[in-house]
Write a protein that holds these residues in place. Structure first.
Motif, PDB file in Angstrom:
ATOM      1  N   ARG A 179      -5.004 -23.980 -14.254  1.00 51.57           N
ATOM      2  CA  ARG A 179      -4.371 -24.456 -15.500  1.00 51.57           C
ATOM      3  C   ARG A 179      -5.443 -25.054 -16.407  1.00 51.57           C
ATOM      4  NH1 ARG A 179       0.641 -22.526 -15.548  1.00 51.57           N
ATOM      5  NH2 ARG A 179       1.706 -22.844 -13.563  1.00 51.57           N
ATOM      6  N   THR A 180      -5.097 -25.150 -17.672  1.00 56.12           N
ATOM      7  CA  THR A 180      -5.994 -25.791 -18.634  1.00 56.12           C
ATOM      8  C   THR A 180      -5.252 -26.920 -19.328  1.00 56.12           C
ATOM      9  OG1 THR A 180      -7.192 -23.745 -18.974  1.00 56.12           O
ATOM     10  CG2 THR A 180      -7.437 -25.421 -20.671  1.00 56.12           C
ATOM     11  N   TYR A 181      -5.858 -28.096 -19.334  1.00 54.97           N
ATOM     12  CA  TYR A 181      -5.242 -29.285 -19.943  1.00 54.97           C
ATOM     13  C   TYR A 181      -6.113 -29.793 -21.081  1.00 54.97           C
ATOM     14  CZ  TYR A 181      -1.656 -29.733 -16.372  1.00 54.97           C
ATOM     15  OH  TYR A 181      -0.561 -29.511 -15.582  1.00 54.97           O
ATOM     16  N   GLU A 217     -11.126 -30.549 -23.023  1.00 57.76           N
ATOM     17  CA  GLU A 217     -10.281 -29.509 -22.464  1.00 57.76           C
ATOM     18  C   GLU A 217     -10.837 -29.186 -21.088  1.00 57.76           C
ATOM     19  OE1 GLU A 217      -8.635 -26.125 -24.908  1.00 57.76           O
ATOM     20  OE2 GLU A 217      -9.995 -25.078 -23.557  1.00 57.76           O
ATOM     21  N   ALA A 259      -6.145 -32.903 -15.418  1.00 61.80           N
ATOM     22  CA  ALA A 259      -6.012 -31.508 -15.013  1.00 61.80           C
ATOM     23  C   ALA A 259      -5.966 -31.386 -13.491  1.00 61.80           C
ATOM     24  CB  ALA A 259      -7.178 -30.709 -15.590  1.00 61.80           C
ATOM     25  N   CYS A 280      -2.639 -33.012 -12.001  1.00 65.05           N
ATOM     26  CA  CYS A 280      -1.414 -32.269 -12.319  1.00 65.05           C
ATOM     27  C   CYS A 280      -1.357 -30.978 -11.500  1.00 65.05           C
ATOM     28  CB  CYS A 280      -1.325 -31.966 -13.812  1.00 65.05           C
ATOM     29  SG  CYS A 280      -0.920 -33.419 -14.792  1.00 65.05           S
ATOM     30  N   PRO A 292      -2.075 -38.272 -15.587  1.00 60.26           N
ATOM     31  CA  PRO A 292      -1.426 -37.235 -14.768  1.00 60.26           C
ATOM     32  C   PRO A 292      -0.101 -37.691 -14.160  1.00 60.26           C
ATOM     33  CG  PRO A 292      -3.436 -38.069 -13.716  1.00 60.26           C
ATOM     34  CD  PRO A 292      -3.430 -38.592 -15.112  1.00 60.26           C
ATOM     35  N   VAL A 344       2.348 -37.328 -17.114  1.00 65.93           N
ATOM     36  CA  VAL A 344       2.548 -35.917 -17.494  1.00 65.93           C
ATOM     37  C   VAL A 344       3.398 -35.211 -16.438  1.00 65.93           C
ATOM     38  CG1 VAL A 344       1.357 -33.708 -17.823  1.00 65.93           C
ATOM     39  CG2 VAL A 344       0.473 -35.777 -18.915  1.00 65.93           C
ATOM     40  N   CYS A 368       0.887 -28.892 -21.157  1.00 63.39           N
ATOM     41  CA  CYS A 368      -0.467 -29.250 -20.702  1.00 63.39           C
ATOM     42  C   CYS A 368      -1.313 -29.810 -21.838  1.00 63.39           C
ATOM     43  CB  CYS A 368      -1.180 -28.031 -20.134  1.00 63.39           C
ATOM     44  SG  CYS A 368      -0.325 -27.260 -18.776  1.00 63.39           S
ATOM     45  N   HIS A 369      -0.727 -30.014 -22.980  1.00 65.09           N
ATOM     46  CA  HIS A 369      -1.469 -30.427 -24.161  1.00 65.09           C
ATOM     47  C   HIS A 369      -1.032 -31.839 -24.523  1.00 65.09           C
ATOM     48  CE1 HIS A 369      -3.077 -30.283 -28.249  1.00 65.09           C
ATOM     49  NE2 HIS A 369      -3.765 -29.219 -27.894  1.00 65.09           N
TER      50      HIS A 369
END
Lengths: 81, 771, 289
Positions: free
Chosen positions: B200-202, B308, B384, B387, B735, B738, B750-751
């Protein structure tokens, strides 16, 4: 012979070698040994690092000594807040 | 190297009222803007209206015509930084990365950057004069997006920044000052061994520390060349070092006094106003006061980096982590700093994993230069990693704490960078959290729970302390560390413990740079450990001296005199800890209290005082875990935090209430960063929300009571087992929040921040997807 | 450097004369907007006319036909007025949402209205309650429906030398009540991203006989949405009619996208608020003895 793990940054001057053993017992001798062994490296590069001696991170290791079975890790200095 | 760690305490671990408390709640405490001196004038900074421009000329003539304007300055009054490096606390800093933040040189790189300053006899006049300073700019294209800035064809902020950490060394400059990669094991083998891989990308936005007190200083200079600075800072000695470097004035001419401080969180580990006020004072011959507005604080002081982070984690079916790969792009604003280092080195330090690859790049954009904010560089990638860990546990149908217990590092495990852990408390923290009633409390429909853990390395560094005994036996402790989180109370407790005297008889003070030995900043979670360590050392030296004096009075050898319960006891009565005088007397022991010895100090060798200093090499890492319950309004995207618990290993909590305060404060700041806090820049590259109205830190009513559990796994390297506590609390909240919010809403946003408009859109998208 | 004069007239006449005689005068009530705007450099008046020494402006009186709220009567005072709370709970809660406890001791409905922020909390509640603005000026006294008072962001209908004296809220009919809701990302100390006020009257059978719906922060001024009211009138305030009112409000607004929220988001949320506010007003009527 103390075991030395080099940082990612240092590995750029060691042809990717990550781990070496050294006969030095003092930080200063360790630096000399490193520079002899890896001519690409210089003192400024070494000085950018803290040295962890057996798990204890020392930011200013100039006068540090260590034993024959010590594990030494060069690590980039980290700033806190 | 393990030392004897004390585990039984009389004073340490109690909760006396902080000595600075009454002054603070009654308004007597003096903060940065509270000092006024005879003849004082007021400085005002001229700030750039552009996000990126060349400074073609600065014309002060109109401003100087105003009666009452007494001095002006620009970067021309400061030495060229060249390639000078300045020793910072933990890392060296290149002067050219912070001198232009004090006063821009040739170019401005962000909106609000200081370009000139004036001083006049009233704040209003100074502001008017600043408006009359004519600065001619050649506007350059600004670049705000870090991805765009990272591209090879991007407009450059600096023509002398070459990416470090790349082979062969680049020959063309770029907006990427640093690239770093660490790896251990074989990352492809690790993923090949995995039964489940999640990637994933956060995104985490740029945010500000949000300290309530704006930067402020008063500078007084005299005809002998002496420079006195009063200011709000995390380190008076740091102000001395950096102001000397920026102004080119010898360190020996400075005396810096730190005011009480209304928050710093890493944001006051540098100078902004002080060098300007020094120059204005020298030029005008008058004391100069400068105070930032809130707008200035947001636009022109150092926020935390945006980042990021792409993370990819592989696990076996039975929940063992086989590979962790992270790739971080960090937006550091206009000048190089290095939060990326910690982010790359420690983002997954909580987990035992043979195959790790961590890669990071810093990017420069036309935003204010970032500075430290509690555990700098760590919260962004930890969002990231944690999560994804939660997602993996869910997909493996494992309890997220059990999953972490299975993979948690422990004593003897080796970090990805090769350093083995000494005794650490991660497993105990996880177990405490699992046993906490919060963790098993029932959730209603529309509610969600998240947990997250984090690691921080903590610092040691240099500290000094002086202890003076008054004639009546009362004790003064002097240190040079501004008290942000209750450190005076902790210093008094540790001294009381060694000296065996009531903590109330000890007066701890934070003194100026002329009055105590060097101390690095109050930062890096180091003050209780390192400055406290100096206090313990000084107190031990004092005890030895007191035993020597008593021995002299009794014509005994020092070895025949003990120090216990706050008094010297002739050794016939040893063996009783903390005895009182009556007990000793009934046993026929000779005793001399601290007051007795203080009264006879003159006759036994002179005043009683002790000094200690050290470079503390005994910092040990800390781990923290947060549990968050959240509820989401599905029609508005509004999040309510229902319940919140922090668990943290403090090593030894010297003053538990102030450890809890650090944990709660970090949680609140992390909740704010997760939900609403962000720097919003407009098309012109100007910050659109430079105030607490639209830069939304949480208010008290937004939050439940933050519950705390202190775990104490002593730091084996510290005499009292202390670990740093101030920084790690900022890392787990994002995290945890989120995860809780996404679970409550059925989304996978994720943003960050999870602001209502974004969350509502995600909820609608999720509903459309399932429909 | 610019200096600011300060006058504190003690009568409406004196105030009007002072205002007429000055080019760049600003009226100072609680100052909770004006002083902040001055500090930020957004307004630079040459004269401040403090109206807090004028009796008519500081009085809160319950008459036979209306509750009269002097233009500078503070939020705190209105909040402590038991009859005001009973008759206009939505208006009182809207006014009470402005700022912090400290601000409540200074801010006023009149100031909130004259400042003409599209996001003003008390204005939709005044509109829903058919409030009238009593104005005095060189041409004498006049009254204006509150929904016509503001003409754009930061702009109101006051002519040179005119002054808002008080606001009248006509007393509600039997079985009536109101409610105001705003959306903010926090719980307090914030400015509405969207706001909605609903005032309702029900007959004994629970059928809505009269309704006023006003929305804030979603157009250049707070809006009276008659289409939303029409959706409620004649209904039993069932889900369908509440949703119809919400849709009407969303359709009526013309929000902007800014740092506080997107236009699309505001349009959606204002409908949600109308629906929820109507339900609260209804439950308030049902709770009446």
């Amino acid at each position: 012979m103390a075991r030395v793990i080099l940082s990612a940054d240092m590995q750029r001057y060691t042809d990717g070698i990550r781990e070496i053993t050294v006969s030095a017992g003092k930080y200063r001798d360790l630096v000399t040994e490193l520079l002899q062994r890896f001519p690409g490296m210089n003192e400024a590069i070494v000085a950018k690092h803290a040295l962890a001696i057996d798990g204890i991170i020392i930011q200013t290791p100039l006068l540090e000594t260590f034993g024959e079975d010590s594990e030494l890790v060069f690590v980039a200095r980290i700033a806190g807040g | 190297m393990n030392m004897n760690v004390k585990t039984e305490f009389k004073y340490v671990g109690t909760r006396p009222i902080r000595p600075d408390g009454p002054d603070k709640v009654t308004g007597r405490a003096r903060y940065g803007a509270d000092l006024n001196v005879q003849g004082m004038i007021y400085g005002h900074i001229v700030r750039s209206p552009h996000a990126h421009a060349k400074i073609k000329s600065i014309d002060f003539s109109a401003a100087c015509k105003l009666p009452g304007v007494l001095a002006t300055m620009s970067a021309d009054d400061l030495p060229e930084p060249g390639d000078r490096k300045i020793p910072g606390g933990e890392v060296e800093m290149a002067l050219k990365t912070f001198s232009p933040v004090v006063m821009a040189r040739k170019k401005v790189l962000y909106h609000g950057q200081a370009v000139a300053a004036v001083a006049a006899t009233s704040p209003e006049l100074a502001a008017e004069a600043a408006r009359l300073v004519k600065v001619e700019y050649e506007v350059l294209p600004h670049i705000m997006d870090m991805h765009a800035a990272a591209r090879a064809d991007a407009p450059l902020l600096h023509d002398d920044v070459y990416t470090q950490g790349v082979d062969p060394a680049p020959t063309t400059p770029s907006n990427i000052p640093t690239q770093i990669e660490i790896s251990t094991g074989d990352i492809s083998k690790g993923f090949a061994e995995a039964d489940l891989v999640v990637e994933r990308t956060y995104f985490v936005p740029m945010c500000h520390q949000g300290y309530i007190e704006p930067h402020a200083c008063v500078v007084q200079t005299d005809e002998n060349g002496k420079v006195d600075i009063w200011c709000s800072t995390q380190g008076a000695f740091m102000v001395r070092t950096l102001t000397a470097a920026v102004t080119g004035i010898d360190i020996g001419r400075f005396k810096v006094t730190a005011s009480e401080i209304g928050g710093g969180f890493g944001g006051k580990t540098t100078v902004y106003l002080e060098p300007v006020a020094v120059v204005l004072s020298l030029k005008s011959g008058r004391p100069v006061k400068m105070v930032m507005s809130r707008d200035d604080v947001f636009r022109a002081t150092g926020p935390a980096a945006a980042a990021e982070t792409r993370v990819k984690i592989g696990v076996t079916r039975d929940g063992r982590i086989t590979a962790i790969e992270t790739d971080i792009l960090m937006d550091c604003g206009a000048y190089t700093s290095h939060p990326i280092m910690a982010g790359v080195l420690f983002n997954s330090a909580c987990y035992r994993c043979e195959n790790v690859r961590s890669f990071g790049r810093e990017v420069l954009t036309n935003k204010p230069r970032v500075y430290a904010y509690r555990a700098p560089g760590i919260p962004q990638p930890v969002v990231a990693v944690e999560c994804v860990v939660n997602e993996i546990a869910e997909r493996l149908n494992m309890d997220p704490i059990d999953f972490r217990l299975l993979n948690a590092v422990d004593e003897g495990d080796v970090m990805a960078i090769g350093i083995p852990f000494q005794a650490i408390g991660l497993k105990q923290v996880l177990q405490e959290a699992k046993a906490h009633p919060h963790y098993t409390a029932e959730l209603k429909a529309g509610q969600g729970r998240g947990v997250a853990v984090a690691f921080w390395i903590n610092a040691g560094m240099q500290s000094s302390a002086t202890i003076n005994v008054s004639e009546d036996g009362s004790v003064n402790i002097l240190t040079g560390n501004p008290d942000i989180g209750g450190s005076r109370a902790s210093m008094a407790l540790m001294a009381a413990e060694v000296l065996g005297i009531p903590v109330e008889t000890i007066r701890p003070s934070v003194v100026d740079t002329d009055s105590v030995g060097f101390c690095d900043v109050t930062g890096g979670s180091r003050t209780t450990l390192a400055t406290g360590g100096a206090v313990i050392k000084a107190a031990e030296t004092l005890v030895k001296e007191l035993r020597k004096r008593a021995a002299a009075i009794w014509s005994l050898d020092i070895e025949e005199v003990d120090w216990t319960g706050g008094m010297a006891v002739a050794k016939s009565g040893t063996g009783l800890e903390n005895m009182n005088r009556e007990d000793a007397a009934t046993r026929g022991d000779k005793t001399l209290t601290l007051a007795d010895l203080a009264a006879r100090a003159g006759a036994t060798g002179g005043p009683l005082c002790a000094v200690a200093s050290h470079n503390a090499h005994n910092a040990a890492p800390s781990f923290a875990l947060n549990i968050c319950d959240a509820q989401v309004d599905r029609e508005t995207g509004k999040v309510d935090i229902l319940r919140y618990t922090c668990v943290q290993d403090a090593g030894k909590a010297i003053h538990p209430a102030y450890v809890e305060g650090q944990m709660q404060g970090g949680a609140v700041q992390g909740i704010g960063w997760a939900l609403n806090e962000e720097y919003i820049f407009n098309e012109q590259g100007r910050l659109d929300n430079p105030g607490f109205l639209d830069y939304r830190i949480p208010v008290a009513s937004d939050l439940p009571m933050i519950d705390t559990v202190i775990v104490e796994v002593p730091n084996p390297l510290h005499p009292y087992g202390v670990r740093g506590v101030g920084e790690v609390p900022i890392a787990p909240p994002m995290p945890a929040v989120v995860t809780a919010v996404n679970r409550a809403a059925g989304t996978r946003l994720c943003h960050l921040p999870l602001s209502p408009p974004k969350l509502l859109a995600a909820i609608e998208a999720a509903e459309a997807g399932t429909a | 450097m610019q200096s600011v004069r300060y006058e504190a007239p003690t009568s409406l006449d004196q105030a009007a004369r002072t205002l007429l005689g000055s080019e760049n005068a600003k009226i100072l009530a609680g100052g909770t907007d004006l002083l902040v705007q001055m500090r930020l450099g957004l307004k630079q008046p040459g004269l401040l006319v403090d109206i807090k020494n004028i009796p008519e402006i500081m009085q809160l009186t319950l008459g036979d036909d209306a509750l009269r709220v002097g233009a500078a009567v503070t939020g705190a005072l209105v909040g402590e007025h038991a009859e005001a709370r009973r008759l206009f709970p939505g208006f009182v809660e809207a006014l009470g949402l402005i700022g912090s406890s400290q601000i409540q001791g200074r801010c006023s409905a009149g100031g909130n209205l004259c400042n003409a922020s599209p996001a003003a909390d008390s204005v939709p509640a005044l509109i829903a309650n058919r409030a009238l603005c009593n104005i005095i000026g060189p041409a004498g006294a006049r009254s204006v429906a509150v929904e016509s008072f503001n003409t754009g962001p930061g702009k109101n209908c006051l002519a040179a030398g005119e002054l808002l004296v008080s606001i009248d809220l006509p007393l509600p009919a039997h079985r009536s009540s109101d409610a105001y809701l705003r959306f903010i990302p926090r719980t307090e100390m914030d400015i509405a991203v969207a706001g909605a006020a609903v005032a309702l009257s029900l007959d004994e059978a629970g059928i809505c006989t009269a309704a006023r719906v006003a929305i804030g922060a979603v157009a250049p001024t707070a809006l009276l949405v008659t289409a939303a009211a029409d959706a409620l009138i004649g209904s039993a305030l069932d889900e369908a009619s509440l949703h119809a009112a919400a849709a009407a409000a969303s359709a009526a607004c013309s929000p902007i996208t800014d740092k506080r929220g997107t236009a699309d988001y505001r349009r959606k949320v204002v409908g949600v608020l109308v629906r929820r506010a109507a339900a609260i007003a209804k439950s308030r009527i049902e709770a009446q003895a």
